[in-house]
Design a protein around this motif. Sequence first.
Motif, PDB file in Angstrom:
ATOM      1  N   THR A 191      47.572  63.864  63.312  1.00 22.21           N
ATOM      2  CA  THR A 191      47.373  64.805  64.408  1.00 22.21           C
ATOM      3  C   THR A 191      46.762  64.056  65.582  1.00 22.21           C
TER       4      THR A 191
ATOM      5  N   LEU B  52      49.123  73.688  58.159  1.00 18.66           N
ATOM      6  CA  LEU B  52      49.325  72.906  59.381  1.00 18.66           C
ATOM      7  C   LEU B  52      50.820  72.653  59.572  1.00 18.66           C
TER       8      LEU B  52
ATOM      9  N   ALA C 239      42.322  71.248  57.283  1.00 16.77           N
ATOM     10  CA  ALA C 239      43.293  71.798  58.225  1.00 16.77           C
ATOM     11  C   ALA C 239      42.952  71.488  59.674  1.00 16.77           C
ATOM     12  N   GLN C 240      41.681  71.255  59.969  1.00 15.72           N
ATOM     13  CA  GLN C 240      41.263  70.972  61.348  1.00 15.72           C
ATOM     14  C   GLN C 240      39.946  70.206  61.320  1.00 15.72           C
TER      15      GLN C 240
ATOM     16  N   TRP D  82      48.944  71.091  53.421  1.00 22.77           N
ATOM     17  CA  TRP D  82      48.167  72.060  52.656  1.00 22.77           C
ATOM     18  C   TRP D  82      47.909  71.582  51.232  1.00 22.77           C
TER      19      TRP D  82
END
Length: 665
Positions: free
Chosen positions: A189, A294, A244-245, A212
């Motif tokens: 990302t 994601l 996920a973040q 995931w």
Amino acid sequence: METVAAYGSWPSPIDAALAASHDGRPEYLGAVGDELWWTEPRPAEGGRRALVRGTAGGGGAVVLPAPWNVRSRVIEYGGVPWAGAARATGGPLVVFVHFPDQRLYAYEPDGAAGPRPLTPLSATGGGLRWADPRIQLERGEVWCVLEEFTGEGPTDVRRVIAAVPLDGSAAEDRTAVTELSDDRHRFVTGPRLSPDGRRAVWIAWDHPDMPWDATVVMLGQVPVGKGPFAEVRPVVGGDGESVAQADWAPDGSLLFVTDIGGWWEPHRVRPDALGAAASTSLCPGRDEEFGGPLWKIGLQWFHPLDNGLIAVIHGRGTTTLGVLDPATGELTDVAGPWTEWSATLAVRGDRVAGVAAGPHSAYEIVELDTTTGRTRVIGAAHHDPVDPAYYPEPRARTFTGPGGREIHARIHPPRHPERTGPQGELPPYAVWVHGGPTGQAPLVLDLEIAYFTSRGIGVAEVDYGGSTGYGRAYRERLRGQWGIVDVEDCAAVARALAEEGAADPARLAVRGGSAGGWTAAASLTTTGVYACATVKYPILDLLGWATGETHDFESQYLESLVGPLAEVPGRYHDRSPIHHVDRIAAPFLLLQGLDDTICPPAQCERFLDRAAGRGIPHAYLAFEGEGHGFRRADTMIRALEAELSLYAQTFGFARPDVPRLELTR
């Protein structure tokens, strides 16, 4: 006064054109100074995505006219396609990805010149692709994910974090792009810069894992001048843990959402503890999701505020926006009619903006003032195009499936202010299967659903085992069981509705797109529950999909959904609908985009070859210029009307208001 009329035959002001015109939602919010910007769909303009600039009086103004199309193709599903910055002089600067050529462009909307390219074209693999940009004005760069094809095959690709000069020097020269990370990981990302500007974090993962399944948060030191990140190392995440973040708090703490405890929860690592194994959960024991899958690069479920609080999107099945105090663990949720918040947030001082919808309202941009707790709609406001009495009244329900397992679903019964069904007649129902399969069906107003319910056809959206929103254990019910658990769960909901007298057991349909198309097709070959099916851009041949017929992102997805191909090759054959066409007795409609690189038309064509001459009534509609998921108004209108005609012919009611779908055998 209500008039008695056969279910399915009711007149409705919600026609296919109206449903198509309201398809899609605002996406990718961002704060540019004190302004809020976002992207919006334009189905009537060839399905392009417009960049919109919020106006002082509410609403928004289009920044880039047609044909500019702000949308990324990184991992094919894309991600955040733009970034903006407020400069001290000269007005705002925006950097965006233009869909047709996938180049990055810079644009000064308050200036006289048009967009200027920042990156070069590439003749290999559909071009250089970019996503999740972050403008670094002081460095004269924009940082983003670079996806670069190295050959003609769909998996001949590498991804790195890259810095692109804002002066345009890389527009013709690939070497002017600085690679900030190496390509040790298959997927990354965009980076998030620490408050002191010295460190950056990003998320990475590798095949055969999907994001995931397992991801890792990487940390790198930012060089003073040009050059790659230094001392790059993992800090959290790993096998069996999906982060996920990740982002930074104002005090330099690392914030991230991890499912290490079985649910995606917010965690924190103090600045002096980076690299240590331990982190602190900020909301333990709630059995709710504070994150999600994601599927697109740059999704956000939390956003730090300057005052130390954290805006979070969370919930179980449905979601809400809340404000979390990390010091105390206190979580304060917003009040309002919204039951679903998209994974995008923007912060301006003490105000948080998100994209939210509810059972009686489509997606709109909502702003929360965290100092007062008040909310207001500030963009893409919902307006009822027809009397809301034509909307369904959805209900979230839990059914019991095989082995006593829970199955979550959203039930939308037929509803019309002036029509009711004949006494003793039960309505037809269509079971809608969401895509993914790692995803879920939101409890929101959808005019495509209302198109059917207002005509007397019920809709049941099933969050079958494997869906998100209910914890990792629910999500992992599908491991090795794709084509079994999903099919069984959808059939269990359909049978339950029939057994309780809500649906006509002889008039049940199944419809789905992508992974949902797979489940719909597999259901026709195994269950005998459904009288017909609508199958959209599906997977039909597992072996073909696993051996080069899809894009890189999902090219090894079946290793977990079905099982390792090298170990269970027979399973790939036995579960594929393409090998069991002889079991299909019900009519079906097959819908496909001809530009689909995820579920290619070749699978549909092979499937139809095997169905030919077997006496199965069916139709195939293929659409030029459409990829994976339909975006053009004319396509969506044709597809909806064709589906309604299929139901009319199968279930035995008249629909002279739509073109008759010609079924062949």
